[in-house]
Design a protein around this motif. Structure first.
Motif, short mmCIF file in Angstrom:
data_model
loop_
_atom_site.label_atom_id
_atom_site.label_comp_id
_atom_site.label_asym_id
_atom_site.label_seq_id
_atom_site.Cartn_x
_atom_site.Cartn_y
_atom_site.Cartn_z
N ALA A 149 0.83 -1.20 0.00
CA ALA A 149 0.00 0.00 0.00
C ALA A 149 0.87 1.26 0.00
O ALA A 149 0.56 2.24 -0.68
CB ALA A 149 -0.94 0.00 1.20
N LYS A 152 2.35 1.62 -3.48
CA LYS A 152 1.31 2.07 -4.42
C LYS A 152 1.05 3.56 -4.24
O LYS A 152 0.88 4.29 -5.21
CB LYS A 152 0.04 1.27 -4.18
N GLU A 153 1.00 3.99 -3.00
CA GLU A 153 0.67 5.39 -2.71
C GLU A 153 1.80 6.35 -3.12
O GLU A 153 1.55 7.38 -3.73
CB GLU A 153 0.37 5.56 -1.23
N TYR A 154 3.04 6.00 -2.78
CA TYR A 154 4.13 6.96 -2.95
C TYR A 154 5.01 6.70 -4.17
O TYR A 154 5.67 7.63 -4.63
CB TYR A 154 4.99 6.99 -1.69
N GLY A 157 1.93 6.43 -7.30
CA GLY A 157 0.87 7.43 -7.17
C GLY A 157 0.96 8.56 -8.15
O GLY A 157 0.07 9.40 -8.20
N ARG A 161 -0.93 13.84 -4.30
CA ARG A 161 -1.47 13.41 -3.02
C ARG A 161 -2.64 14.30 -2.65
O ARG A 161 -2.68 15.47 -3.05
CB ARG A 161 -0.41 13.44 -1.92
#
Length: 172
Positions: A149, A152-154, A157, A161
């Motif tokens: 996770a 995936k986010e950083y 992405g 944000r």
């Protein structure tokens, strides 16, 4: 060795059955396939819900529903989506994408493992060896789902944000 393999295979089948039963039970307890119709305005009549429950087999006993699902899965019938399209049509294209991701991850992991292993062997008991060993222990100890996770986010992405509750995005 042959009997050991047979025992392991039987144990694996038992684990698959128990885990599929638990996942089916959790999904049956927490998910109502008719939920999207409850909030419609105007709300459909009760006869609509009764017919849909009968069509979907929701009036049947839990064990009957589980057996119907399991026998369907074992014969390759994964059922239909809520829109009426077969799940198999959506499953296999997604499996190809997942397979490509797995192959890419394995290639990256093997390359990194070889590089770190060679550095650790050539510079044994040096600061770089201890650093790579420490990093490896940290990465092994991280929960995979949490680390995925974060990646995936950083990493994937796209450099964006969320900023505030309004959903506005800006580049970092």
């Amino acid at each position: 060795m042959f009997f050991f393999t047979i025992r392991r295979l039987l144990a694996s089948v038992l684990v698959l059955l128990v885990s599929s039963f638990l996942v089916f039970a959790l999904c049956a307890a927490s998910f109502d396939p008719l939920e999207r119709y409850y909030t419609q305005n105007p709300r459909p009549p009760e006869s609509f819900f009764n017919n849909l429950r009968e069509t979907l087999g929701l009036n049947d006993n839990f064990f009957v529903r589980y057996w119907r699902w399991l026998s369907g899965v074992l014969t390759g019938d994964f059922g239909e989506t809520i829109n009426g399209t077969p799940v198999v049509e959506q499953l296999f294209p997604r499996m190809l994408v997942t397979g490509r991701m797995i192959i890419g991850a394995i290639v990256i992991a093997v390359l990194l493992a070889i590089i770190v292993g060679v550095i650790g062997a050539v510079r044994q008991y040096k600061a770089s060896d201890y650093t790579f060993t420490f990093i490896a222990y940290i990465l092994i100890a991280l929960p995979t789902f949490w680390f995925a996770a974060l990646l995936k986010e950083y990493v994937a992405g796209g450099g964006q944000r969320p900023v505030r509750a309004t959903g506005a995005l800006h580049a970092r």
